[in-house]
Design a protein around this motif. Structure first.
Motif, PDB file in Angstrom:
ATOM      1  N   UNK A  39       0.781  -1.225   0.000  1.00 42.18           N
ATOM      2  CA  UNK A  39       0.000   0.000   0.000  1.00 42.18           C
ATOM      3  C   UNK A  39       0.813   1.276   0.000  1.00 42.18           C
ATOM      4  N   UNK A  40       2.133   1.170  -0.149  1.00 41.21           N
ATOM      5  CA  UNK A  40       2.999   2.347  -0.172  1.00 41.21           C
ATOM      6  C   UNK A  40       3.826   2.369  -1.459  1.00 41.21           C
ATOM      7  N   UNK A  41       4.124   3.577  -1.941  1.00 44.40           N
ATOM      8  CA  UNK A  41       5.062   3.771  -3.036  1.00 44.40           C
ATOM      9  C   UNK A  41       6.131   4.756  -2.569  1.00 44.40           C
ATOM     10  N   UNK A  42       7.288   4.729  -3.212  1.00 47.63           N
ATOM     11  CA  UNK A  42       8.410   5.573  -2.780  1.00 47.63           C
ATOM     12  C   UNK A  42       8.939   6.389  -3.940  1.00 47.63           C
ATOM     13  N   UNK A  43       9.162   7.690  -3.672  1.00 51.45           N
ATOM     14  CA  UNK A  43       9.872   8.567  -4.593  1.00 51.45           C
ATOM     15  C   UNK A  43      11.066   9.154  -3.845  1.00 51.45           C
ATOM     16  N   UNK A  44      11.926   9.881  -4.556  1.00 52.11           N
ATOM     17  CA  UNK A  44      13.111  10.432  -3.868  1.00 52.11           C
ATOM     18  C   UNK A  44      13.614  11.683  -4.572  1.00 52.11           C
ATOM     19  N   UNK A  45      14.474  12.396  -3.860  1.00 45.60           N
ATOM     20  CA  UNK A  45      15.056  13.617  -4.393  1.00 45.60           C
ATOM     21  C   UNK A  45      15.991  13.340  -5.551  1.00 45.60           C
ATOM     22  N   UNK A  46      16.007  14.278  -6.505  1.00 44.05           N
ATOM     23  CA  UNK A  46      16.920  14.166  -7.651  1.00 44.05           C
ATOM     24  C   UNK A  46      17.775  15.429  -7.802  1.00 44.05           C
ATOM     25  N   UNK A  47      17.618  16.369  -6.882  1.00 45.12           N
ATOM     26  CA  UNK A  47      18.415  17.597  -6.900  1.00 45.12           C
ATOM     27  C   UNK A  47      18.538  18.103  -5.469  1.00 45.12           C
ATOM     28  N   UNK A  48      19.478  19.004  -5.247  1.00 44.44           N
ATOM     29  CA  UNK A  48      19.680  19.576  -3.922  1.00 44.44           C
ATOM     30  C   UNK A  48      18.885  20.879  -3.786  1.00 44.44           C
ATOM     31  N   UNK A  49      18.571  21.231  -2.555  1.00 44.66           N
ATOM     32  CA  UNK A  49      17.996  22.534  -2.288  1.00 44.66           C
ATOM     33  C   UNK A  49      16.532  22.510  -1.894  1.00 44.66           C
ATOM     34  N   UNK A  50      16.130  23.548  -1.179  1.00 46.07           N
ATOM     35  CA  UNK A  50      14.771  23.633  -0.647  1.00 46.07           C
ATOM     36  C   UNK A  50      13.707  23.663  -1.735  1.00 46.07           C
ATOM     37  N   UNK A  51      13.979  24.335  -2.851  1.00 43.45           N
ATOM     38  CA  UNK A  51      12.956  24.449  -3.891  1.00 43.45           C
ATOM     39  C   UNK A  51      12.570  23.076  -4.428  1.00 43.45           C
ATOM     40  N   UNK A  98       8.402  22.411   5.002  1.00 39.87           N
ATOM     41  CA  UNK A  98       7.263  21.758   5.651  1.00 39.87           C
ATOM     42  C   UNK A  98       5.937  22.417   5.281  1.00 39.87           C
ATOM     43  N   UNK A  99       5.957  23.729   5.103  1.00 39.30           N
ATOM     44  CA  UNK A  99       4.731  24.438   4.739  1.00 39.30           C
ATOM     45  C   UNK A  99       4.254  24.086   3.338  1.00 39.30           C
ATOM     46  N   UNK A 100       5.166  23.565   2.511  1.00 41.97           N
ATOM     47  CA  UNK A 100       4.780  23.160   1.156  1.00 41.97           C
ATOM     48  C   UNK A 100       4.072  21.807   1.136  1.00 41.97           C
ATOM     49  N   UNK A 101       4.160  21.064   2.242  1.00 45.03           N
ATOM     50  CA  UNK A 101       3.536  19.739   2.316  1.00 45.03           C
ATOM     51  C   UNK A 101       2.038  19.898   2.550  1.00 45.03           C
ATOM     52  N   UNK A 102       1.239  19.362   1.631  1.00 48.26           N
ATOM     53  CA  UNK A 102      -0.212  19.549   1.714  1.00 48.26           C
ATOM     54  C   UNK A 102      -0.895  18.496   2.581  1.00 48.26           C
ATOM     55  N   UNK A 103      -0.277  17.306   2.703  1.00 51.96           N
ATOM     56  CA  UNK A 103      -0.953  16.236   3.436  1.00 51.96           C
ATOM     57  C   UNK A 103       0.015  15.350   4.218  1.00 51.96           C
ATOM     58  N   UNK A 104       1.162  15.905   4.572  1.00 50.94           N
ATOM     59  CA  UNK A 104       2.183  15.123   5.251  1.00 50.94           C
ATOM     60  C   UNK A 104       1.741  14.738   6.663  1.00 50.94           C
ATOM     61  N   UNK A 105       1.810  13.451   6.965  1.00 46.92           N
ATOM     62  CA  UNK A 105       1.414  12.949   8.280  1.00 46.92           C
ATOM     63  C   UNK A 105       2.617  12.741   9.198  1.00 46.92           C
ATOM     64  N   UNK A 106       3.749  12.369   8.585  1.00 50.76           N
ATOM     65  CA  UNK A 106       4.918  11.982   9.392  1.00 50.76           C
ATOM     66  C   UNK A 106       6.197  12.326   8.645  1.00 50.76           C
ATOM     67  N   UNK A 107       7.106  13.006   9.323  1.00 48.38           N
ATOM     68  CA  UNK A 107       8.468  13.226   8.824  1.00 48.38           C
ATOM     69  C   UNK A 107       9.393  12.363   9.662  1.00 48.38           C
ATOM     70  N   UNK A 108      10.087  11.452   9.012  1.00 44.33           N
ATOM     71  CA  UNK A 108      10.929  10.485   9.740  1.00 44.33           C
ATOM     72  C   UNK A 108      12.400  10.776   9.474  1.00 44.33           C
ATOM     73  N   UNK A 109      13.154  10.966  10.536  1.00 39.54           N
ATOM     74  CA  UNK A 109      14.604  11.086  10.424  1.00 39.54           C
ATOM     75  C   UNK A 109      15.195   9.697  10.231  1.00 39.54           C
TER      76      UNK A 109
END
Length: 321
Positions: free
Chosen positions: A26-38, A62-73
């Motif tokens: 029930x989960x899919x994963x994406x990831x960063x492809x560039x550096x930086x906040x934008x 964090x303010x750009x996240x529309x439906x984020x439930x959990x940020x995991x370190x």
């Protein structure tokens, strides 16, 4: 509809595939492809869950996240996450407490030996075709029988103490709340104030979190308080050490050497003066990386996300806010 997990750090396709192989149903994963906040703002926008490895996560992201439930370190230290903003936005923050204790402790031991014996220097010189045994930057020292000061004595510091037992070291540690006598005896480590550790230790190994209290904890005065034959090891956070003072201290031979896996600015700029010193070992934030620790840590993160998906709380040991 599947829920989306985004790894905010850049990663290779191969590593991403290893992560996907461990995903719960029930989960899919994406990831960063560039550096930086934008870029992070773009990829976090529609994510249900996010993972931060080494990248900092600001309030703006964090303010750009529309439906984020959990940020995991992915790891333990969360000083580069705006936890206050997450709390205000109703985003749970978690970490994998203790998951990297043994890998980081082993790495700290490796850096200690390299700094004491100029292993990295000898390696670099020989790769350049130079047989440098007669031209080392300073004297070399054994670890066996030495006094080691461990600053910060949580899971990582205690794991290091266990490893050092085999070297017959005297172990002093600094911790806000000292352990009880039975635990000290079991670990063979004894509580001491920082000034005593700096004065007595042949190796000072840093394992404390970065807080206002520990920022620039090791500065020019601290370096001058150490033995001239001592080495400093930092696998904690770059900001615990005043890097300008360390450069000056190493140039002046106020201490014999140092080893660092963490820096105030990461990635470390190519023109950093830290890269010019022969009595300093540097590595690019590798301490927590161990292939045989990958799956257990990732499964624990994914399990925490699955718990949140089911409406269950994150276990207390991993919960930040």
């Amino acid at each position: 509809m599947p829920e989306t997990i985004v790894l905010l750090d850049m990663t290779s396709p191969e590593r991403a595939d290893r992560l996907r192989a461990l995903l719960p149903p029930g989960f899919v994963l994406t990831h960063g492809t560039a550096r930086g906040d934008e870029h992070m703002k773009q990829i976090i926008a529609e994510a249900d869950y996010a993972i931060s490895g080494q990248v900092g996560v600001s309030a703006d992201v964090l303010q750009a996240a529309k439906k984020l439930k959990l940020l995991h370190k992915w790891g333990v230290g969360y000083d580069n996450i705006d936890v206050a903003a997450a709390k205000e936005l109703g985003i749970t923050v978690a970490r994998t407490t203790g998951s990297n204790a043994v890998p980081v402790a082993e790495f700290a031991l490796g850096l200690t030996l390299s700094a004491l014996r100029f292993i990295a220097y000898g390696h670099a010189e020989l790769k350049q075709g130079h047989w440098a045994t007669g031209k080392l930057p300073g004297d070399t020292f054994m670890l066996s029988g030495k006094t080691v000061g461990i600053v910060g004595f949580g899971a990582i510091g205690q794991s290091l103490a266990k490893l050092l037992k085999g070297f017959g070291c005297t172990i002093l540690y600094s911790k806000r709340q000292p352990l009880d006598a039975a635990m000290e005896a079991a670990l063979g480590a004894w509580h001491a104030p920082l000034p005593e550790i700096l004065a007595q230790a042949d190796v000072v190994s840093l394992h404390c979190p970065l807080t206002p209290e520990t920022t620039n904890l090791i500065d020019a005065a601290a370096l001058r308080a150490m033995k001239k034959t001592a080495v400093l090891v930092n696998v904690a956070r770059g900001g615990v050490v005043n890097e300008a003072d360390l450069v000056a201290g190493l140039k002046a031979k106020e201490i014999a050497g140092a080893a660092m896996d963490v820096f105030s600015v990461e990635p470390l700029p190519a023109d950093s003066e830290l890269l010019t010193l022969d009595n300093l070992v540097v590595t690019p934030h590798l301490a927590a990386m161990a292939a045989d620790n990958f799956a257990p840590t990732v499964k624990r993160m994914f399990d925490n996300m699955a718990r949140v998906s089911r409406g269950e709380p994150v276990p207390e040991r991993d919960l930040v806010v």
